[in-house]
Every structure is written in C-alpha cells, then in structure tokens.
Design a protein around this motif. Structure first.
Motif, mmCIF file in Angstrom:
data_model
loop_
_atom_site.group_PDB
_atom_site.id
_atom_site.type_symbol
_atom_site.label_atom_id
_atom_site.label_comp_id
_atom_site.label_asym_id
_atom_site.label_seq_id
_atom_site.Cartn_x
_atom_site.Cartn_y
_atom_site.Cartn_z
ATOM 1 N N MET A 1 1.090 -1.326 0.070
ATOM 2 C CA MET A 1 0.044 -0.031 -0.080
ATOM 3 C C MET A 1 0.763 1.373 -0.084
ATOM 4 S SD MET A 1 -3.650 0.479 0.711
ATOM 5 C CE MET A 1 -3.509 -1.077 0.255
ATOM 6 N N ASN A 2 1.207 1.834 -1.240
ATOM 7 C CA ASN A 2 1.881 3.096 -1.314
ATOM 8 C C ASN A 2 1.224 4.223 -0.798
ATOM 9 O OD1 ASN A 2 0.548 4.354 -3.450
ATOM 10 N ND2 ASN A 2 1.672 2.985 -4.889
ATOM 11 N N LYS A 3 1.969 5.400 -0.944
ATOM 12 C CA LYS A 3 1.401 6.565 -0.785
ATOM 13 C C LYS A 3 0.195 7.218 -1.203
ATOM 14 C CE LYS A 3 4.395 10.125 1.432
ATOM 15 N NZ LYS A 3 5.595 10.874 1.319
ATOM 16 N N THR A 4 0.181 7.069 -2.541
ATOM 17 C CA THR A 4 -0.991 7.459 -3.362
ATOM 18 C C THR A 4 -2.164 6.505 -2.964
ATOM 19 O OG1 THR A 4 0.483 7.930 -5.184
ATOM 20 C CG2 THR A 4 -1.714 8.371 -5.704
ATOM 21 N N VAL B 1 -2.915 5.264 -0.279
ATOM 22 C CA VAL B 1 -3.558 5.598 1.033
ATOM 23 C C VAL B 1 -4.102 6.820 1.072
ATOM 24 C CG1 VAL B 1 -2.694 6.334 3.445
ATOM 25 C CG2 VAL B 1 -1.593 4.455 2.428
ATOM 26 N N LYS B 2 -3.638 7.829 0.203
ATOM 27 C CA LYS B 2 -4.434 9.184 0.055
ATOM 28 C C LYS B 2 -5.674 8.960 -0.553
ATOM 29 C CE LYS B 2 -1.417 11.744 -2.335
ATOM 30 N NZ LYS B 2 -1.058 12.863 -3.090
ATOM 31 N N LEU B 3 -5.602 8.128 -1.583
ATOM 32 C CA LEU B 3 -6.942 7.823 -2.134
ATOM 33 C C LEU B 3 -8.068 7.116 -1.320
ATOM 34 C CD1 LEU B 3 -5.812 6.490 -5.674
ATOM 35 C CD2 LEU B 3 -7.149 8.469 -5.342
ATOM 36 N N ILE B 4 -7.513 6.166 -0.561
ATOM 37 C CA ILE B 4 -8.284 5.738 0.601
ATOM 38 C C ILE B 4 -9.009 6.405 1.723
ATOM 39 C CG2 ILE B 4 -8.466 4.105 2.588
ATOM 40 C CD1 ILE B 4 -6.804 1.962 0.913
ATOM 41 N N GLU B 5 -8.139 7.468 1.909
ATOM 42 C CA GLU B 5 -8.433 8.445 3.013
ATOM 43 C C GLU B 5 -9.438 9.419 2.358
ATOM 44 O OE1 GLU B 5 -4.912 10.082 4.627
ATOM 45 O OE2 GLU B 5 -4.685 8.208 6.023
ATOM 46 N N ALA B 6 -9.256 9.840 1.171
ATOM 47 C CA ALA B 6 -10.102 10.612 0.500
ATOM 48 C C ALA B 6 -11.512 10.158 0.275
ATOM 49 C CB ALA B 6 -9.575 11.251 -0.865
ATOM 50 N N TYR C 1 -6.371 2.781 -11.965
ATOM 51 C CA TYR C 1 -4.784 2.421 -11.886
ATOM 52 C C TYR C 1 -4.549 1.595 -10.775
ATOM 53 C CZ TYR C 1 0.127 1.955 -12.408
ATOM 54 O OH TYR C 1 1.528 1.598 -12.309
ATOM 55 N N HIS C 2 -4.739 2.071 -9.690
ATOM 56 C CA HIS C 2 -4.102 1.359 -8.390
ATOM 57 C C HIS C 2 -5.245 0.355 -7.673
ATOM 58 C CE1 HIS C 2 -0.599 3.569 -7.663
ATOM 59 N NE2 HIS C 2 -1.260 5.019 -7.934
ATOM 60 N N PHE C 3 -6.532 0.579 -8.069
ATOM 61 C CA PHE C 3 -7.477 -0.378 -7.537
ATOM 62 C C PHE C 3 -8.387 -1.049 -8.502
ATOM 63 C CE2 PHE C 3 -6.430 2.649 -4.380
ATOM 64 C CZ PHE C 3 -6.269 2.008 -3.219
ATOM 65 N N GLY C 4 -8.330 -0.489 -9.830
ATOM 66 C CA GLY C 4 -9.112 -1.531 -10.975
ATOM 67 C C GLY C 4 -10.311 -0.801 -10.997
ATOM 68 N N SER C 5 -11.096 -0.509 -9.943
ATOM 69 C CA SER C 5 -12.324 -0.179 -10.284
ATOM 70 C C SER C 5 -12.967 0.596 -8.899
ATOM 71 C CB SER C 5 -13.296 -1.132 -10.378
ATOM 72 O OG SER C 5 -13.692 -1.789 -9.159
ATOM 73 N N LYS C 6 -14.104 1.742 -9.188
ATOM 74 C CA LYS C 6 -14.577 2.048 -7.776
ATOM 75 C C LYS C 6 -15.001 1.157 -6.673
ATOM 76 C CE LYS C 6 -18.207 5.442 -6.969
ATOM 77 N NZ LYS C 6 -19.526 5.886 -7.171
ATOM 78 N N GLU D 1 -11.539 -2.095 -0.712
ATOM 79 C CA GLU D 1 -10.182 -2.092 0.024
ATOM 80 C C GLU D 1 -10.246 -0.802 0.900
ATOM 81 O OE1 GLU D 1 -7.337 -4.302 -0.512
ATOM 82 O OE2 GLU D 1 -9.025 -5.105 -1.865
ATOM 83 N N MET D 2 -10.843 -0.165 0.734
ATOM 84 C CA MET D 2 -10.920 0.885 1.948
ATOM 85 C C MET D 2 -11.392 0.421 3.286
ATOM 86 S SD MET D 2 -13.698 4.180 2.235
ATOM 87 C CE MET D 2 -14.837 2.744 2.696
ATOM 88 N N ILE D 3 -12.429 -0.548 2.941
ATOM 89 C CA ILE D 3 -13.068 -1.056 4.146
ATOM 90 C C ILE D 3 -12.000 -2.213 4.834
ATOM 91 C CG2 ILE D 3 -14.864 -2.757 5.076
ATOM 92 C CD1 ILE D 3 -16.166 -0.399 4.176
#
Lengths: 210, 210
Positions: free
Chosen positions: A1-4, A6-11, A42-47, A53-55
DNA sequence: CGCCGATTAAAACAAACGTTTGATTCTGCT
DNA sequence: AGCAGAATCAAACGTTTGTTTTAATCGGCG
C-alpha cells in the motif's frame, strides 16, 4: 500500500461518508486526494474495489484485534461461556473507540454504514472477504452463552445487535436530519443498551416458555 | 393523487428499496410503472420530490395514526406518565406491522431507510415536512416519563431507539450480506429489545448517580 | 362535432459518470 | 548516465444520468 493509495483511501472515506457510494464520484475522490482521475482505476481497478479495499484497510486490523480479545476472554473464562455483556463489549468497544478517536475513524465508519445500506450486489464480496469470519466467530460464542435456548433466539439477538450497530454507524457528528439534540454514541452506553436489549429478549423468551 | 402518480410512487418504492436513491434511475422507475420517462418530472417536478412524496404518501397516515394512539394513551393514563414500553410500542408497532403486512410496506420502509442513510441535503426537507412533529411529540412524552433524569439521558435513549429502528428498516427479507440466518423482525420482539435497552441505560444511570 | 386544457409520447439536451488510452514523467538500479 | 518499469497526466471514450422540449393524444364539455 503506497502513498497515493493511502491518500486515495482516506479521500474515499470522506467522500463515501458524506455522499454514499453512488453519490461520491471518482472525480470527487481523486481531486480531494490531489491525484489524477485515472489513479483509482490504475491502483485499484475500479470504484467498487476501492470501496472494498477502503473497508479492508481499516476493518481487517480491527477484526483481528476483536477476535484476539475474544480468544483471550474465552481462554480466561475456561469452561464457562462468556457473559452477553462481555461478547457485546468486545464486538462494540474497539469499533466505537476507533470511531471516536482518530480523525479518520468517523468517516470510515459512516462510509461503511452507508455503503452497506446502499448496495446489494457487490457487498456479498465484502462480506465474504472481511466480515464472514468475524460474524460466525462471534455468533458461535453467543450461541454457547445461550446454549439452553433454541438457535432462533440467538439469531434474533444477533440481528438486533447488528441493526443497532449499523444504525448507529450512520450517525454523523453534526447530524442534519435528526438535528435537535442527537447524541454521538459512546462505547459504554452503547454496550449497556445492546446488552440490555438482548437480555430482555432472552428474559422474555424464558418467562414465556417456563 | 391520480392513477399515474400512484403507479409512479409504487414503482419508486421498489426501485428505491432495491437500489437506493442514487442507484435507482428515473428510467428504471418509469419503465416499471409503465409510464413515460418524462412523467416523473411532469407530475412531481423532480426525482427528489418524487422521493419526498413517496415517503409522505405512506408515512403521513402512519404518523397521524401513531400520534392519535399516543394521545389516547396519554388521556387514559391521566396524570401518570406513560411507561417506556408503551411509548416504544406505539412508535414501533404500527410501523413494523405495516411493514410485514401489505406488499408495499416492505419496499417502502427499506426505501426510506436507505434514503435516509444515503442523503444529507434534501433530507432536511423530508424531516421538516413529515418527521418533525412526530419526533418532538414522542420525545416530549419520553421526557415526561423520565422526568427525574437529565434531558441528555432522554436524548441518548431516543438516539438509540432511532438507530435501532433505522437499522432494522434496512433489513431486506432475503438478505444478501447477512445471509446465513438473519431474521426478519416482528413488532413484539423489537419492542422488547428496544425497551430493554432503554431501561438498561436508565438503570445504569440511576445506579451510578444514586 | 369541435374545442381546450391535461396528459402522454418520442426525441433531444447538456452534464456527469466510470473507465481507457497513449504520451509523459518519475524512480530505482546497474 | 542510461535504461526499464512504475506512476502520473491530460484527453477522450461511450454510457447513463435527470431534465426539457415539442408534438401527439386523450377526456370532458358546450
């Protein structure tokens, strides 16, 4: 889990919490994260996968913690089954306290609550991926505590527990709809409430069938 | 409320129940109703207003019924405040039984539950239009019952009541996520549970501050 | 019948959606 | 430095969204 990521998950936590799964758009999420529109795919494949993954990101550590606590409690209790309050406590407290604590907790919980309320199809995946083990484990323990009662009663109790939990999860700190004087729940009161409810069902069943 | 409007509302109940507010599209709704795409905007003005009117259509009679029951109960009790269980009963039973009864009830309740979980902004309107009177009325009664306790306790109790209610509303008869052995709630058990929970909170408060 | 307002129908609207593409930049390694 | 793979970017993709428009149809009344 890289920086981007994590930023995406938090957003995503904030956006999903405030707008729900369908209401939040990838563009909202990525612009909040300061990332490109394509980054989610790119990072997760889909919404959907981002949501899952956020959960998982927050819930998996929480669940291993809870199962751990349950294991030690069971070990310490020896042959005696756990008391209802104990089971409820372990199930509720770590969750609610992580919710009240860190900034992210609140958003995450609401995002999950809303997501679970919203979706039907892809929630099966989430259930099997992150929730199944926890639920069956805790229900087994509850079953042991209420072993003299038919299983349907256990199931009923667990249903209400879950409903209360999911209902409470959706409360936001500055509630709009319920405006005048809604109170953000603390773990202790919540445990008292749920335990009281379950024990009332059990008592009610026993007096009716004695 | 003419024929097409009712057809639209009934279709909306099912679609909103199954897909949530954002998930259901006007095209889904109108095609289920056997009406034209434009009919929603012609008859209701917008998707949001359709949702609000759908809620009002079922909830308004239900709420006048509940307030009527509360009034007669209060009148019969005279100077004594109502018992917690009585208040909960009046609040819960008509709702749940209309849910279990007629075909539409289930869809409507889930649609409302999901909608309330989903939205933030336009739910204020719904709250002021259809819910405010009911909530304040019942909370006043609860306050009278728990008059020796500080108001925060009443508010807490009411918060959990609402959370449980909204959590239970979202359960669907053939649940997907909670799959194995979830049980559709009946009014009696639900009343026992909620009352038990509230009474436990009250008891807990009293022993702590005695 | 003939008219008129209310309703329905088909078509088009701009905006927003999730996702994909292809080029560009960044990063770590030899 | 130079290269390969990963990551980012702007732009565009085709759909779908809620809503609007314009024409056709209906229903009741004189």
């Amino acid at each position: 889990m890289n920086k981007t990521q994590v930023k995406l998950i938090e957003a995503a936590e904030r956006e999903f919490a405030e707008k729900g799964f369908h209401g939040a758009s990838i563009r909202d999420i990525t612009s909040r994260a300061g990332a490109n529109v394509a980054s989610v795919n790119y990072h997760f494949g889909s919404k959907e996968t981002l949501f899952i993954e956020m959960i998982r990101y927050r819930l998996e550590p929480l669940n291993t913690l809870r199962i751990g606590m349950l294991d030690t409690a069971v070990a310490k209790a020896g042959p005696r089954p756990l008391r209802i309050k104990r089971i409820v406590d372990i199930l509720v407290r770590p969750m609610v306290e992580s919710l009240v604590g860190g900034t992210h907790g609140e958003y995450f919980m609401r995002a999950m609550g809303r997501g679970m309320a919203e979706e039907t199809a892809f929630m099966q995946r989430l259930y099997k991926d992150v929730l199944a083990t926890l639920v069956t484990r805790f229900r087994k323990e509850m079953r042991r505590t209420l072993s003299d009662l038919p299983e349907t009663v256990t199931i009923t109790c667990f249903t209400y527990l879950r409903s209360t939990l999911s209902g409470v999860l959706q409360i936001r700190k500055n509630n709009v709809v319920l405006e005048s004087g809604i109170q953000f729940p603390d773990a202790d009161t919540m445990i008292v409430y749920i335990t009281g409810g379950i024990e009332a069902i059990v008592r009610n069943y026993r007096t009716k069938n004695k």
